[in-house]
Design a protein around this motif. Structure first.
Motif, PDB file in Angstrom:
ATOM      1  N   ILE A  32       0.848  -1.198   0.000  1.00 56.84           N
ATOM      2  CA  ILE A  32       0.000   0.000   0.000  1.00 56.84           C
ATOM      3  C   ILE A  32       0.880   1.243   0.000  1.00 56.84           C
ATOM      4  O   ILE A  32       1.797   1.385   0.819  1.00 56.84           O
ATOM      5  N   LYS A  33       0.600   2.170  -0.923  1.00 53.38           N
ATOM      6  CA  LYS A  33       1.364   3.418  -1.011  1.00 53.38           C
ATOM      7  C   LYS A  33       0.419   4.598  -0.803  1.00 53.38           C
ATOM      8  O   LYS A  33      -0.752   4.542  -1.195  1.00 53.38           O
ATOM      9  N   ILE A  34       0.951   5.656  -0.191  1.00 54.90           N
ATOM     10  CA  ILE A  34       0.107   6.813   0.083  1.00 54.90           C
ATOM     11  C   ILE A  34       0.819   8.085  -0.353  1.00 54.90           C
ATOM     12  O   ILE A  34       2.056   8.142  -0.458  1.00 54.90           O
ATOM     13  N   THR A  35       0.019   9.106  -0.592  1.00 52.54           N
ATOM     14  CA  THR A  35       0.526  10.442  -0.925  1.00 52.54           C
ATOM     15  C   THR A  35      -0.034  11.428   0.101  1.00 52.54           C
ATOM     16  O   THR A  35      -1.247  11.448   0.352  1.00 52.54           O
ATOM     17  N   LEU A  36       0.840  12.226   0.694  1.00 55.92           N
ATOM     18  CA  LEU A  36       0.436  13.196   1.709  1.00 55.92           C
ATOM     19  C   LEU A  36       1.093  14.538   1.424  1.00 55.92           C
ATOM     20  O   LEU A  36       2.239  14.596   0.968  1.00 55.92           O
ATOM     21  N   SER A  76       5.017  11.256  -1.690  1.00 54.80           N
ATOM     22  CA  SER A  76       4.360  10.893  -2.938  1.00 54.80           C
ATOM     23  C   SER A  76       4.542   9.406  -3.203  1.00 54.80           C
ATOM     24  O   SER A  76       5.671   8.916  -3.306  1.00 54.80           O
ATOM     25  N   GLU A  77       3.387   8.685  -3.283  1.00 53.57           N
ATOM     26  CA  GLU A  77       3.408   7.258  -3.580  1.00 53.57           C
ATOM     27  C   GLU A  77       4.445   6.512  -2.726  1.00 53.57           C
ATOM     28  O   GLU A  77       5.295   5.790  -3.225  1.00 53.57           O
ATOM     29  N   THR A  78       4.349   6.710  -1.447  1.00 57.45           N
ATOM     30  CA  THR A  78       5.305   6.133  -0.503  1.00 57.45           C
ATOM     31  C   THR A  78       4.675   4.948   0.218  1.00 57.45           C
ATOM     32  O   THR A  78       3.539   5.046   0.698  1.00 57.45           O
ATOM     33  N   PRO A  79       5.375   3.807   0.307  1.00 52.22           N
ATOM     34  CA  PRO A  79       4.848   2.662   1.056  1.00 52.22           C
ATOM     35  C   PRO A  79       4.466   3.068   2.470  1.00 52.22           C
ATOM     36  O   PRO A  79       5.148   3.886   3.104  1.00 52.22           O
ATOM     37  N   ILE A  80       3.392   2.496   2.976  1.00 59.19           N
ATOM     38  CA  ILE A  80       2.842   2.898   4.262  1.00 59.19           C
ATOM     39  C   ILE A  80       3.861   2.781   5.392  1.00 59.19           C
ATOM     40  O   ILE A  80       3.924   3.635   6.272  1.00 59.19           O
ATOM     41  N   ASN A  81       4.698   1.748   5.363  1.00 62.40           N
ATOM     42  CA  ASN A  81       5.671   1.593   6.452  1.00 62.40           C
ATOM     43  C   ASN A  81       6.721   2.699   6.427  1.00 62.40           C
ATOM     44  O   ASN A  81       7.112   3.239   7.459  1.00 62.40           O
ATOM     45  N   LEU A  82       7.148   3.091   5.209  1.00 65.45           N
ATOM     46  CA  LEU A  82       8.122   4.175   5.109  1.00 65.45           C
ATOM     47  C   LEU A  82       7.490   5.522   5.450  1.00 65.45           C
ATOM     48  O   LEU A  82       8.136   6.403   6.020  1.00 65.45           O
TER      49      LEU A  82
END
Length: 632
Positions: A32-36, A76-82
């Motif tokens: 899972i990747k997220i952007t914040l 940007s498009e970063t794995p949730i753990n990172l």
């Protein structure tokens, strides 16, 4: 985010799995990747956004983690753990991801990734179980060691366990104890009990001394012998320095460093002589403990920051230099601090002395002598006492303990008693204290540790305040900018959520313009530091659009608002604070000359502004950070 009983039950169950997982272990949905892109928001708001854009749910105990810390995060498009690792970077929070659940927990001091793995210890009196303050710990067959802090706590680098080393623990009045580091446990604080070793000596024994010296004469002889017992040749010592504030036994503003101090010898002036210098090898602002920059307000002696009953020169300067100035042995020909004054000239005349007992350090016999300041010196304003530990053979001073208490008078039932019958009691408040120890090496005494603390009062006027009020003509609302984040929480509202302050009742918000009350419609939080107060009518909208009118004619009162530090809006408070500066020697180098072609610490500037030098042997030494629970 899950709240209430459900959250606590889940955490209790998940705790069974905790010990088998390392920080940031991903058991499910690792791709899972997220952007914040969030600026100046509380961590809580970041977690809410993650919950909104993913299927993850956060679980935590409110008392374990501080989610009100303000952060800025852009990913940007970063794995949730990172992403979480970045969010909690240098924060006392760890996380575990289990399927679609993320559990937050207070970081354990044993899991300090910024330092080499260390074994944690606490040395105590074997019989009384009380902490053994400032015990000396040495690595056997080396010149290296560390000093326990005032709570008896210390760390040992794990490499000494791998090397099958032994540590030696010693303290005046106690039996020296050797412990194989292999016998110390890795994942908990090791409690080490030390037995006392006291040899009583009656007053008659002193009278039978071949020189027939009185207690006062022993003290005088010790002071006269300073030039013989302490080094006059250039030398250096590497050690761990720290300074911090204590408020209600809680650490604030902890700064730590490794530093090498070069001393030109006892005959040189500690501050002005160019042969007395220091070299900084690292400097660490410890973010794992609370920080409040307001506590660093300079002394002004009366209005903001002051020491009651004392006048201080507002010179500022180097923290280590300030600490060195309070060493009465090293500066025995100069003024050190009030009542001690000039040690060589004033100490004996300012105090009375009483023999307590004969004790020892590693079989070296030592006199333990108690002293008190004379009333003619303190004038009933202070109570001063302490101890001297003087070697019986060469009269070297091993240790000085000096405590100054401020006397305060309190009248019981002042309105019911006649003036002649007032019931007055005395109370004593710590004012300042010194703990200083030297240790023998070959034929001289070298600094082992010095700890000096003083009490001061700080008036925290408007620590939580309104920074600015402006008027939004389009919305017919006041925008109120606060200097600190408010206590607030998200609540469900329709299909979305709103951020609501702890005090959201309209009656707590009173606004008057030109002595006419403005009716408030509702309260909204834009973020944790910005509030919108919507008005019911706009009859003054044109006038309020002029900032000058707001400044001149708007009066307001906001009640029951607190910031995340639990401070009331616009409330002043006189804080009782204890400032500590401490230096603990880890290795001494007799006869070491001052190096050339190196930039020394500027004695008049804070350590944080000094150059940090590369040091090949730096890994020999270690930062002995306090072991108590991290405050968040």
């Amino acid at each position: 985010m899950k709240k209430g009983l459900l959250k606590f039950k889940i955490i209790f169950v998940l705790a069974l799995l905790w010990s088998s997982m390392s920080d940031a272990t991903i058991l499910f949905k690792e791709d899972i990747k997220i952007t914040l892109d969030l600026k100046q928001v509380a961590i809580l708001e970041v977690l809410s956004e993650i919950e909104r854009i993913t299927e993850f749910t956060f679980f935590y105990k409110n008392e374990d983690v501080n989610l009100n810390t303000i952060v800025t995060i852009k990913l940007s498009e970063t794995p949730i753990n990172l992403a979480l690792a970045e969010l909690f970077k240098e924060k006392p929070i760890t996380f575990k991801i289990i399927k679609n659940q993320i559990v937050l927990k207070k970081k354990n001091l044993h899991d300090n990734h910024n330092q080499e793995l260390q074994i944690l210890c606490k040395v105590i009196d074997y019989k009384t179980k009380t902490p053994l303050s400032f015990a000396t710990i040495r690595v056997k067959n080396t010149s290296l060691g560390v000093i326990a802090d005032d709570k008896g706590q210390f760390r040992v680098p794990y490499k000494y366990k791998q090397n099958n080393d032994t540590i030696i623990i010693s303290s005046i009045g106690y039996k020296t104890k050797e412990i194989a580091v292999n016998n110390l446990k890795d994942r908990e604080t090791n409690i080490i009990g030390i037995e006392t070793k006291i040899e009583t000596l009656a007053e008659v024994d002193l009278e039978n001394n071949k020189k027939r010296l009185s207690i006062k004469q022993i003290v005088e002889k010790a002071i006269e012998s300073i030039s013989d017992n302490y080094p006059s040749n250039p030398n250096s010592y590497v050690g761990y320095y720290r300074d911090y504030k204590l408020i209600d036994d809680e650490y604030f503003n902890l700064n730590e460093c490794l530093v090498e101090v070069f001393d030109g010898g006892l005959q040189t002036h500690k501050f002005s002589d160019p042969n007395n210098q220091a070299v900084l090898y690292n400097f660490h602002v410890n973010e794992n403990f609370k920080r409040d920059e307001y506590l660093e307000t300079p002394y002004d002696n009366k209005r903001k920051k002051f020491i009651k009953g004392a006048i201080l020169s507002p010179l500022g300067g180097n923290e280590l230099s300030i600490l060195n100035a309070h060493n009465p042995i090293r500066n025995h020909n100069d003024f050190s601090f009030s009542f001690m004054d000039i040690f060589k000239k004033d100490f004996v005349s300012n105090h009375s002395f009483k023999f307590l007992k004969r004790t020892s350090l590693n079989d070296t016999p030592i006199y333990e002598i108690q002293f008190e300041a004379l009333r003619t010196v303190t004038e009933d304003n202070y109570k001063i006492s302490g101890k001297l530990f003087i070697e019986t053979t060469n009269f070297s001073i091993h240790k000085i303990e000096y405590e100054v208490l401020e006397v305060e008078l309190e009248i019981i039932n002042p309105h019911t008693a006649k003036p002649d019958d007032l019931d007055i009691i005395k109370t004593y408040k710590p004012f300042y204290s010194l703990k200083l120890e030297y240790a023998p090496l070959k034929d001289k005494m070298y600094l082992n540790y010095i700890s000096f603390n003083n009490h001061f009062q700080l008036k925290n006027k408007a620590r939580f305040k309104v920074e600015k009020i402006s008027y939004d003509n389009e919305r017919n609302a006041f925008l109120i900018q606060f200097n600190n984040p408010l206590v607030a929480s998200y609540v469900s509202f329709g299909s979305g959520r709103k951020l609501i302050p702890a005090s959201n009742k309209i009656k707590n918000y009173v606004f008057n313009y030109k002595k006419r009350k403005l009716k408030v419609k509702n309260i909204e939080m834009i973020n944790y530091t910005l509030m919108r107060v919507n008005l019911k009518d706009n009859k003054f909208s044109e006038e309020l659009s002029d900032e000058g009118n707001i400044t001149k004619h708007l009066k307001y009162q906001i009640r029951n608002l607190r910031d995340v530090f639990d401070r009331k809006l616009n409330k002043t408070k006189e804080l009782e604070i204890y400032q500590f500066r401490e230096f603990f020697v880890q290795e001494v180098f007799p006869n070491k000359e001052l190096p050339s072609n190196i930039e020394f610490v500027n004695k008049t500037l804070p350590l944080s502004q000094s150059k940090i030098h590369k040091f090949e042997a730096k890994n020999k030494y270690w930062i002995n950070t306090p072991l108590q629970v991290i405050k968040d």
